[in-house]
Design an enzyme around this catalytic site. Structure first.
Site: not given
Ligand code: UD1
Length: 417
Positions: A397, A122, A22-23, A305, A117
């Site tokens: 999902r 996030r 999925k990711n 995850d 969420c």
């Molecule tokens: C992706 C994965 C999700 C997984 C996560 C962490 C997908 C579609 N989803 O989510 O399944 O749990 O990586 O491995 O690939 N953050 C900020 N600012 C930003 C972006 C992130 O503060 O601009 C923080 C987030 O709140 C979180 C951390 O960084 O605490 C990691 O998040 P991130 O790696 O961005 O998660 P996703 O990419 O949303």
């Protein structure tokens, strides 16, 4: 609303084929926006998030054609509506992955700001900061991110923290920027590497994907390509834990052990016999698992995850385990549901202490998010009697045909509404 009914206490045994990730699928689909020529993606999983992404791209004007072997062709000839509306973004945060490609190719985008969420705040500040460094003008208005740019310009971007979709968004945008972009403190997740392979097949110049410094030399345009989605390492890990927790044995066809080191190491530490070859991964567990401490971290560390599934394993293991969640601030909601099944878990801040008990008892529980749901399924497979899991739309999902796959290895599980 659908529920899952599980009669627990049966070791699972047999073979399961692992689906596309999925990711990886979600960013790959967004990469189609970078070219006017078609991108053919195979091995896409049949999941609600994939359908949501197809709807999102479709309403923008991307032509979507499906074939009967889980293949999708996406042709973003003329995108007429570079907008990701709230109704879609609120159901799937990964919708924000359209932002980078839209700004890079069309010079504009309106993407609803993802809210909080269930598992944490996030934010997307790193995505926006990177695009601004490349010259995009960004405003937030009425809950939407409005981005505008002429041709993006290559830049050196140092990310404050490791973000997976942030890295993917900026890597995609940089492919069409003028000059060279360097992404430092980039995510090293295998899904980032899969996306880079696809972009390279489309004509992008990307170096270093899989390390924490990715260099992208922008090109004027990308062309069409075909790409096969990598196998899902989280689905793989979930089935391995299900086999370990039920003291069963499983062979996962198409799984890739090279991207699961930290998870396989923890399963071995728990007492499982794990082996891998080109065809997949085999796990057998002959006795009650030992408890295992773990701390989540960006790849190649232990994946957040997989944290919930290992809490279910620790719930029935020998000994006491300490679980530390470092990525998301509110990712222990499964603990309270596992307690309803008899687990002994205490949480405080980002730490959970799990005292293994000899057995769990079936009960009615509620799924709160995707991976929390998976941990309840594992606990239900172990528990005595019937477990009923409500709100399983979360599972749909991210897990393709989970009840069919588990039934095929002997689990007594069925869906009802
Ligand atoms: C992706 C994965 C999700 C997984 C996560 C962490 C997908 C579609 N989803 O989510 O399944 O749990 O990586 O491995 O690939 N953050 C900020 N600012 C930003 C972006 C992130 O503060 O601009 C923080 C987030 O709140 C979180 C951390 O960084 O605490 C990691 O998040 P991130 O790696 O961005 O998660 P996703 O990419 O949303």
């Amino acid at each position: 609303m659908d529920k899952l009914l599980i009669q627990g206490g049966i070791p699972i045994s047999g073979e399961v084929r692992i689906s596309g990730a999925k990711n990886a699928a979600l960013p790959l689909m967004c990469a189609s926006l970078l070219s006017r020529e078609p991108l053919a993606l195979s091995n896409l999983p049949h999941l609600r998030d994939v359908t949501t992404m197809l709807r999102l791209l479709g309403q923008m004007g991307v032509q979507v054609s499906l074939d009967d072997r889980a293949g999708v062709e996406l042709r973003a000839g003329d995108v007429v509506n570079p907008v990701a509306p709230y109704e879609l973004v609120k159901t799937m945060r990964a919708s924000v992955l359209v932002l980078g490609p839209l700004v890079a190719r069309f010079g504009e985008a309106r993407v609803s700001l993802p809210g909080g969420c269930a598992i944490g705040l996030r934010p997307v500040d790193q995505h926006l900061k990177g695009l601004q460094a490349m010259g995009a003008e960004i405003r937030v208005e009425h809950g939407d991110i409005l981005a505008r740019a002429g041709r993006l310009k290559g830049a050196r971007i140092v990310m404050d923290l490791v973000t997976v979709t942030g890295t993917e968004n900026l890597m995609m945008a940089a492919c069409l920027a003028e000059g060279m972009t360097t992404l430092e403190n980039a995510a090293r997740e295998p899904e980032v590497v899969d996306l880079a392979h696809c972009l390279i097949a489309m004509g992008a110049h990307i170096f270093g994907a899989g390390t924490d410094v990715i260099v992208i030399q922008g090109v004027d345009s990308l062309h069409g390509a075909s790409h096969r989605t990598m196998p899902d390492r989280i689905e793989t890990g979930t089935f391995l834990v299900a086999a370990a927790a039920t003291q069963g044995s499983i062979r996962l066809i198409g799984a890739d052990a090279r991207i699961l080191d930290s998870v396989l190491e923890k399963l071995r530490e728990a007492g499982a016999d794990v082996s891998a070859d080109d065809g997949g991964i085999h796990l057998a567990m002959a006795r009650r698992p030992n408890s295992v401490n773990l701390r989540t971290a960006p790849y190649p560390g232990f994946p957040t995850d997989m944290q919930a599934q290992f809490m279910a394993l620790n719930a029935i293991a020998k000994g006491t385990a300490v679980i530390t969640e470092t990525i998301f601030e509110n990712r222990f909601m499964h603990a309270i549901e596992l307690q309803r099944l008899g687990a002994e878990v205490e949480t405080s801040g980002n730490t959970a202490v799990v005292r293994g008990v000899l057995g769990l008892q079936g009960a009615r529980v509620m799924a709160t998010d995707l991976r929390a749901s998976a941990s309840l399924v594992i606990a239900g497979l172990v528990a005595d009697g019937e477990t009923v899991i409500d709100r399983i739309y979360h599972l749909d999902r991210g897990y393709e045909c989970i009840e069919e796959k588990l039934s095929s290895v002997g689990a007594r599980i069925r869906r009802a509404n």
